[in-house]
Design a protein around this motif. Structure first.
Motif, PDB file in Angstrom:
ATOM      1  N   VAL A   1      -2.388 -21.547  -7.103  1.00 34.72           N
ATOM      2  CA  VAL A   1      -1.810 -21.535  -5.909  1.00 34.72           C
ATOM      3  C   VAL A   1      -0.035 -21.921  -6.023  1.00 34.72           C
ATOM      4  O   VAL A   1       0.225 -20.688  -5.949  1.00 34.72           O
ATOM      5  CB  VAL A   1      -2.111 -22.488  -5.693  1.00 34.72           C
ATOM      6  N   ARG A   2       0.263 -22.416  -6.610  1.00 32.50           N
ATOM      7  CA  ARG A   2       1.688 -22.453  -7.432  1.00 32.50           C
ATOM      8  C   ARG A   2       2.605 -21.035  -8.431  1.00 32.50           C
ATOM      9  O   ARG A   2       3.195 -20.651  -7.946  1.00 32.50           O
ATOM     10  CB  ARG A   2       1.861 -23.372  -8.549  1.00 32.50           C
ATOM     11  N   LEU A   3       1.331 -20.636  -9.029  1.00 36.95           N
ATOM     12  CA  LEU A   3       2.504 -19.735  -9.707  1.00 36.95           C
ATOM     13  C   LEU A   3       2.031 -18.041  -9.266  1.00 36.95           C
ATOM     14  O   LEU A   3       2.561 -17.391  -8.849  1.00 36.95           O
ATOM     15  CB  LEU A   3       1.178 -19.338 -10.927  1.00 36.95           C
ATOM     16  N   LEU A   4       1.091 -17.661  -8.088  1.00 32.60           N
ATOM     17  CA  LEU A   4       1.070 -16.841  -7.183  1.00 32.60           C
ATOM     18  C   LEU A   4       2.278 -17.241  -5.734  1.00 32.60           C
ATOM     19  O   LEU A   4       2.581 -16.370  -5.299  1.00 32.60           O
ATOM     20  CB  LEU A   4      -0.376 -16.861  -6.196  1.00 32.60           C
ATOM     21  N   ALA A   5       2.289 -18.147  -5.835  1.00 30.73           N
ATOM     22  CA  ALA A   5       3.684 -18.601  -4.377  1.00 30.73           C
ATOM     23  C   ALA A   5       5.021 -17.589  -4.702  1.00 30.73           C
ATOM     24  O   ALA A   5       5.297 -16.620  -3.432  1.00 30.73           O
ATOM     25  CB  ALA A   5       3.910 -19.648  -4.269  1.00 30.73           C
ATOM     26  N   PRO A   6       5.610 -17.086  -5.733  1.00 28.60           N
ATOM     27  CA  PRO A   6       7.599 -16.179  -5.643  1.00 28.60           C
ATOM     28  C   PRO A   6       6.348 -14.810  -5.692  1.00 28.60           C
ATOM     29  O   PRO A   6       6.968 -14.292  -4.808  1.00 28.60           O
ATOM     30  CB  PRO A   6       7.583 -16.135  -7.202  1.00 28.60           C
ATOM     31  N   LEU A   7       4.740 -14.482  -5.908  1.00 30.14           N
ATOM     32  CA  LEU A   7       4.707 -13.519  -5.344  1.00 30.14           C
ATOM     33  C   LEU A   7       3.878 -13.095  -3.977  1.00 30.14           C
ATOM     34  O   LEU A   7       4.686 -11.926  -3.800  1.00 30.14           O
ATOM     35  CB  LEU A   7       3.224 -13.117  -6.840  1.00 30.14           C
ATOM     36  N   ARG A   8       3.621 -13.853  -3.481  1.00 30.12           N
ATOM     37  CA  ARG A   8       3.364 -13.775  -2.218  1.00 30.12           C
ATOM     38  C   ARG A   8       5.000 -13.997  -1.535  1.00 30.12           C
ATOM     39  O   ARG A   8       4.760 -13.014  -0.363  1.00 30.12           O
ATOM     40  CB  ARG A   8       2.717 -15.065  -1.569  1.00 30.12           C
ATOM     41  N   LYS A   9       5.655 -14.220  -1.838  1.00 30.65           N
ATOM     42  CA  LYS A   9       7.126 -14.718  -1.016  1.00 30.65           C
ATOM     43  C   LYS A   9       7.509 -12.879  -1.642  1.00 30.65           C
ATOM     44  O   LYS A   9       8.202 -12.241  -0.023  1.00 30.65           O
ATOM     45  CB  LYS A   9       8.089 -15.625  -1.221  1.00 30.65           C
ATOM     46  N   GLN A  10       7.770 -12.423  -2.908  1.00 33.15           N
ATOM     47  CA  GLN A  10       8.133 -10.615  -2.498  1.00 33.15           C
ATOM     48  C   GLN A  10       7.558  -9.723  -1.723  1.00 33.15           C
ATOM     49  O   GLN A  10       7.742  -9.186  -1.355  1.00 33.15           O
ATOM     50  CB  GLN A  10       8.191 -10.513  -4.000  1.00 33.15           C
ATOM     51  N   GLN A  11       6.347 -10.007  -1.508  1.00 38.69           N
ATOM     52  CA  GLN A  11       5.337  -9.263  -0.743  1.00 38.69           C
ATOM     53  C   GLN A  11       4.711  -9.822   0.852  1.00 38.69           C
ATOM     54  O   GLN A  11       4.641  -8.386   2.082  1.00 38.69           O
ATOM     55  CB  GLN A  11       3.294  -9.050  -1.454  1.00 38.69           C
TER      56      GLN A  11
ATOM     57  N   LYS B   1       3.925 -12.428   1.775  1.00 37.32           N
ATOM     58  CA  LYS B   1       3.248 -13.082   2.476  1.00 37.32           C
ATOM     59  C   LYS B   1       3.604 -15.002   2.966  1.00 37.32           C
ATOM     60  O   LYS B   1       4.450 -14.647   1.291  1.00 37.32           O
ATOM     61  CB  LYS B   1       1.776 -12.650   1.759  1.00 37.32           C
ATOM     62  N   PRO B   2       3.420 -15.330   3.317  1.00 33.60           N
ATOM     63  CA  PRO B   2       3.513 -17.065   3.372  1.00 33.60           C
ATOM     64  C   PRO B   2       2.341 -17.516   2.736  1.00 33.60           C
ATOM     65  O   PRO B   2       1.305 -17.330   2.721  1.00 33.60           O
ATOM     66  CB  PRO B   2       2.613 -17.554   5.189  1.00 33.60           C
ATOM     67  N   PRO B   3       2.810 -18.142   1.232  1.00 36.81           N
ATOM     68  CA  PRO B   3       2.535 -18.615   0.652  1.00 36.81           C
ATOM     69  C   PRO B   3       2.128 -20.136   0.927  1.00 36.81           C
ATOM     70  O   PRO B   3       3.241 -21.083   2.043  1.00 36.81           O
ATOM     71  CB  PRO B   3       3.272 -19.093  -0.675  1.00 36.81           C
ATOM     72  N   LEU B   4       0.797 -21.191   0.413  1.00 33.25           N
ATOM     73  CA  LEU B   4       0.664 -22.805   0.671  1.00 33.25           C
ATOM     74  C   LEU B   4       0.578 -23.249  -0.218  1.00 33.25           C
ATOM     75  O   LEU B   4       0.614 -23.117  -0.546  1.00 33.25           O
ATOM     76  CB  LEU B   4      -0.839 -22.523   1.482  1.00 33.25           C
ATOM     77  N   GLU B   5       0.659 -24.499   0.864  1.00 31.95           N
ATOM     78  CA  GLU B   5       1.002 -26.010  -0.254  1.00 31.95           C
ATOM     79  C   GLU B   5      -0.448 -26.483  -0.481  1.00 31.95           C
ATOM     80  O   GLU B   5      -0.587 -27.130   0.942  1.00 31.95           O
ATOM     81  CB  GLU B   5       2.400 -27.012  -0.598  1.00 31.95           C
ATOM     82  N   PHE B   6      -0.940 -27.313  -0.875  1.00 30.66           N
ATOM     83  CA  PHE B   6      -2.129 -28.317  -1.228  1.00 30.66           C
ATOM     84  C   PHE B   6      -1.829 -29.306  -1.578  1.00 30.66           C
ATOM     85  O   PHE B   6      -1.587 -29.563  -2.590  1.00 30.66           O
ATOM     86  CB  PHE B   6      -3.099 -27.398  -1.919  1.00 30.66           C
ATOM     87  N   LYS B   7      -2.493 -30.479  -1.176  1.00 28.15           N
ATOM     88  CA  LYS B   7      -3.027 -31.236  -1.975  1.00 28.15           C
ATOM     89  C   LYS B   7      -4.457 -31.710  -1.871  1.00 28.15           C
ATOM     90  O   LYS B   7      -5.513 -30.973  -1.283  1.00 28.15           O
ATOM     91  CB  LYS B   7      -2.714 -32.872   0.198  1.00 28.15           C
TER      92      LYS B   7
ATOM     93  N   GLU C   1      -5.678 -10.845 -11.630  1.00 28.43           N
ATOM     94  CA  GLU C   1      -7.385 -10.729  -9.653  1.00 28.43           C
ATOM     95  C   GLU C   1      -6.295 -10.388  -8.965  1.00 28.43           C
ATOM     96  O   GLU C   1      -6.326 -10.136  -8.039  1.00 28.43           O
ATOM     97  CB  GLU C   1      -8.233 -10.933 -10.820  1.00 28.43           C
ATOM     98  N   GLU C   2      -6.240 -11.693  -8.658  1.00 30.53           N
ATOM     99  CA  GLU C   2      -5.401 -11.620  -7.400  1.00 30.53           C
ATOM    100  C   GLU C   2      -3.304 -10.679  -6.433  1.00 30.53           C
ATOM    101  O   GLU C   2      -2.416 -10.820  -6.474  1.00 30.53           O
ATOM    102  CB  GLU C   2      -4.483 -13.117  -7.003  1.00 30.53           C
ATOM    103  N   GLY C   3      -3.167 -10.121  -8.413  1.00 32.11           N
ATOM    104  CA  GLY C   3      -2.651  -8.812  -8.559  1.00 32.11           C
ATOM    105  C   GLY C   3      -0.600  -9.588  -8.973  1.00 32.11           C
ATOM    106  O   GLY C   3       0.272  -8.883  -9.147  1.00 32.11           O
ATOM    107  N   GLY C   4      -1.144 -10.617  -9.923  1.00 31.61           N
ATOM    108  CA  GLY C   4       0.063 -10.994 -10.812  1.00 31.61           C
ATOM    109  C   GLY C   4       0.792 -10.428 -12.418  1.00 31.61           C
ATOM    110  O   GLY C   4       0.123  -9.251 -12.164  1.00 31.61           O
TER     111      GLY C   4
END
Length: 397
Positions: free
Chosen positions: A286-296, A298-304, A387-390
């Motif tokens: 999730v943390r590594l995917l956040a920058p890619l989602r911002k570029q696309q 899409k809203p990135p989510l943060e989790f506990k 697999e998620e496009g990173g």
């Protein structure tokens, strides 16, 4: 936190080395005590032989002085004799057993007495030599033995540290079974595939659970339409499903609705470790995917995240919500109980105390896994990210 609680994780991690050092120490103590006692007996016997020879020699020398009651010569002979290494004291008795000369100490545990006779055989008196019973030779030997023992133990510790640096231990086997993983989960292990394929018995309770709550979820949900929010949650649910396939977790509630993975495999320590790996892997992707989602766009989510072996789902969810964003927490009391303290890296001073119902729970944030597990986790995260496009070529940190 007490000193024992601070050192307990390290002691559990190095228990095999500590056990070997204790066995080495006991063996060397047994051998050392045996040879020290043997040395003491030989030393006492040698001193007695030397005293006997000196006593006979001194008796012949002092015969005429003792017969003529020459006190000056007797004292001179006594002072010269007491300066010899094995002798601590000299006592002269005349023929009537009256003391006529004394040099050095008057009492000793090592005593040798010989008669003093004139050349014609007449008895002139008695000579008594008192031996030196100091423990200095034994003390020197004991000091050398202690130094040798310490050097051997330190050498073994140094060898162990070098081995840990140069040759990290391999991954612990997880009882693999000869079952092929499905094509849809390239990282799934045979153990996790079998766990997902087996039906759960009726009324089965999970032995460990991973709970995931979204940070500021209500605020985020108000900014997007229901369809857009459902699409975002579906993306993260897809990641969670893949993580569940890797570590054999059963998906309970979905992302956005008190999400969780539940683990049923025996023993409980194995379940807890699978849940811990799954939680850290999900947070890392999730943390590594956040920058890619911002570029696309899409809203990135943060989790506990929370891992617990308690079966109460509502309390587990409350503890999860009380955690720190981007962190995975484990109740501190469960770290040692599930043997996670030797497989994970954490800082006890960063633990937080939260209230769960009518009692307080100390939550320990886990930084990462031990080195031998963390490398595998990085590989899994890179594969899931691709697999998620990173970007598959850039290593995750």
């Amino acid at each position: 936190m007490s000193l024992w609680e601070q050192w307990r994780p390290w002691i559990r991690q190095q228990r095999s080395l500590l056990r070997e050092l204790i066995l080495m120490l006991l063996a060397m103590l047994v051998v050392g005590v045996y040879f020290l006692e043997h040395f003491s007996a030989r030393l006492e016997q040698e001193r007695k032989v030397q005293l006997q020879a000196l006593a006979e020699q001194t008796a012949r020398r002092a015969a005429e002085a003792l017969a003529s009651d020459d006190s000056i010569s007797i004292n001179l002979i006594g002072r010269e004799t007491v300066q010899l290494a094995p002798v601590a004291g000299v006592r002269f008795l005349d023929a009537a057993d009256i003391q006529v000369g004394l040099s050095g100490v008057s009492r000793s545990d090592l005593v040798v007495s010989v008669p003093v006779a004139l050349p014609d055989g007449e008895l002139a008196g008695t000579l008594t030599l008192l031996g030196d019973t100091s423990a200095l030779p034994r003390q020197r030997l004991e000091a050398g033995f202690v130094l040798a023992v310490l050097c051997l133990l330190l050498l073994r510790v140094a060898v162990a540290l070098i081995q840990q640096r140069l040759l990290p231990p391999p991954l612990e086997p997880e009882e693999p079974t000869p079952v092929e993983p499905p094509a849809t989960s390239p990282l799934a292990t045979p153990a996790s595939t079998q766990a997902l394929a087996e039906p759960l018995p009726e009324g089965a309770e999970p032995l460990a659970q991973l709970r995931l709550s979204i940070v500021n979820f209500e605020h985020i949900r108000q900014r997007y339409t229901q369809a857009a929010m459902a699409e975002v949650l579906a993306d993260y649910q897809q990641i969670l499903d893949k993580v569940a396939g890797i570590y054999g977790g059963r998906v309970g509630q979905r992302v956005g609705d008190q999400a969780g993975l539940f683990f049923y495999q025996e023993p409980a320590s194995r379940c807890a470790f699978s849940a811990l790996c799954a939680g850290l892997l999900f947070l890392r992707v999730v943390r590594l995917l956040a920058p890619l989602r911002k570029q696309q766009g899409k809203p990135p989510l943060e989790f506990k995240a929370l891992v617990t072996t308690d079966r109460g789902q509502q309390e587990a969810w409350s503890l999860c919500v009380a955690g720190v964003p981007g962190r995975l927490n484990v109740p501190e009391a469960q770290l040692a109980a599930t043997e996670l303290d030797v497989k994970a890296l954490y800082q006890p001073e960063k633990a937080q105390v939260v209230t769960a119902g009518d009692h307080k729970v100390r939550l320990q944030p886990v930084e990462q896994l031990a080195h031998r597990y963390q490398n595998l986790l990085r590989t899994q995260a890179d594969t899931l990210l691709s697999e998620e496009g990173g970007d598959d070529g850039s290593p995750s940190r």
